[in-house]
Design a protein around this motif. Structure first.
Motif, PDB file in Angstrom:
ATOM      1  N   ILE A 191       0.600   4.488  -0.561  1.00 21.50           N
ATOM      2  CA  ILE A 191      -0.574   4.426  -1.427  1.00 21.50           C
ATOM      3  C   ILE A 191      -1.426   3.204  -1.105  1.00 21.50           C
ATOM      4  O   ILE A 191      -2.649   3.267  -1.108  1.00 21.50           O
ATOM      5  CB  ILE A 191      -0.137   4.414  -2.906  1.00 21.50           C
ATOM      6  CG1 ILE A 191       0.600   5.730  -3.226  1.00 21.50           C
ATOM      7  CG2 ILE A 191      -1.319   4.214  -3.841  1.00 21.50           C
ATOM      8  CD1 ILE A 191       1.240   5.759  -4.586  1.00 21.50           C
ATOM      9  N   SER A 192      -0.773   2.086  -0.824  1.00 22.32           N
ATOM     10  CA  SER A 192      -1.487   0.862  -0.478  1.00 22.32           C
ATOM     11  C   SER A 192      -0.680   0.057   0.524  1.00 22.32           C
ATOM     12  O   SER A 192       0.478  -0.283   0.266  1.00 22.32           O
ATOM     13  CB  SER A 192      -1.749   0.025  -1.740  1.00 22.32           C
ATOM     14  OG  SER A 192      -2.306  -1.229  -1.395  1.00 22.32           O
ATOM     15  N   ILE A 200      -4.013   7.307  -4.761  1.00 27.42           N
ATOM     16  CA  ILE A 200      -4.876   6.464  -3.929  1.00 27.42           C
ATOM     17  C   ILE A 200      -6.311   6.489  -4.454  1.00 27.42           C
ATOM     18  O   ILE A 200      -6.955   5.451  -4.619  1.00 27.42           O
ATOM     19  CB  ILE A 200      -4.851   6.944  -2.463  1.00 27.42           C
ATOM     20  CG1 ILE A 200      -3.476   6.671  -1.840  1.00 27.42           C
ATOM     21  CG2 ILE A 200      -5.940   6.249  -1.651  1.00 27.42           C
ATOM     22  CD1 ILE A 200      -3.290   7.337  -0.490  1.00 27.42           C
ATOM     23  N   THR A 201      -6.804   7.691  -4.722  1.00 27.99           N
ATOM     24  CA  THR A 201      -8.181   7.850  -5.223  1.00 27.99           C
ATOM     25  C   THR A 201      -8.357   7.137  -6.547  1.00 27.99           C
ATOM     26  O   THR A 201      -9.353   6.419  -6.763  1.00 27.99           O
ATOM     27  CB  THR A 201      -8.533   9.340  -5.381  1.00 27.99           C
ATOM     28  OG1 THR A 201      -8.368   9.999  -4.123  1.00 27.99           O
ATOM     29  CG2 THR A 201      -9.969   9.521  -5.876  1.00 27.99           C
ATOM     30  N   ASN A 240      -8.259   3.293  -6.051  1.00 25.86           N
ATOM     31  CA  ASN A 240      -9.479   2.833  -5.413  1.00 25.86           C
ATOM     32  C   ASN A 240     -10.658   2.820  -6.375  1.00 25.86           C
ATOM     33  O   ASN A 240     -11.526   1.944  -6.306  1.00 25.86           O
ATOM     34  CB  ASN A 240      -9.815   3.683  -4.187  1.00 25.86           C
ATOM     35  CG  ASN A 240      -8.890   3.415  -3.017  1.00 25.86           C
ATOM     36  OD1 ASN A 240      -8.287   2.350  -2.929  1.00 25.86           O
ATOM     37  ND2 ASN A 240      -8.793   4.357  -2.108  1.00 25.86           N
TER      38      ASN A 240
END
Length: 202
Positions: free
Chosen positions: A59-60, A195-196, A199
């Motif tokens: 994810i990061s 993730i979206t 962000n």
């Protein structure tokens, strides 16, 4: 140099700790402090088996996201499982739960409200996010119960001014053969959703 300075700031009694434990503990302390030093927001995603095989690094790459699954956990169990995350006081805490409550007639909303109340007392600066329940088709007419629970979770978020994370267009192709848990494709879909969402918060 930075790591040396960070390490010197910790005073750990190591007389009764073996070498492996010392290294593990120092690595954890250095990692958590590094995130704090860089000012990057820390995210924790905590929940049931839905999160299995989804990793924070997917994810990061910054190392500031933890994904913590508890297989088979109900919302009753999550009242205990959420405690370590609350002690760490992340910037954002995402809860994924409810799917194991549906067939057990457990009051997800009441339990989640208790978790939210506790979070606000112990970690008042943490942003709380509630995920909707993923669809499953392993029991007759279970879809109606899932829709109701997801609507109730959304109402809970509105009443408590919490963020609600939707998983739109999650269809049967994302489920394993038993039509209960996400398959590999479903896990990738969830990771992209996280993730979206993260962000969008940055």
């Amino acid at each position: 140099m930075v790591n040396d300075e960070i390490e010197k700031s910790f005073h750990i009694d190591e007389s009764n700790i073996n070498t492996w434990d010392r290294r593990k503990r120092k690595k954890k302390l250095l990692s958590e402090t590094a995130n704090s030093e860089t000012g990057k927001p820390r995210f924790e995603i905590v929940g049931d088996r839905t999160l299995n095989n989804i990793h924070g690094r997917e994810i990061s790459k910054d190392g500031n996201v933890k994904v913590i699954p508890y297989s088979g956990a109900s919302s009753v169990d999550m009242k205990d499982h959420s405690q370590p995350s609350l002690r760490r006081k992340p910037d954002c805490l995402v809860f994924v739960m409810g799917t194991n409550d549906i067939t057990k007639e457990i009051d997800t909303i009441q339990n989640l409200q208790q978790i939210v109340n506790r979070a606000r007392k112990k970690s008042s600066n943490t942003k709380i996010v509630i995920s909707e329940v993923l669809m499953r088709h392993d029991y007759p007419n279970i879809e109606r119960k899932i829709d109701k629970l997801s609507n109730d979770l959304k109402s809970l978020c509105e009443e408590n001014l919490l963020a609600f994370l939707k998983h739109e267009n999650f269809d049967n192709s994302y489920l394993s053969k038993g039509m209960l848990h996400p398959n590999k494709k479903g896990k990738a879909y969830l990771a992209i959703n996280f993730i979206t969402f993260i962000n969008d918060l940055k």
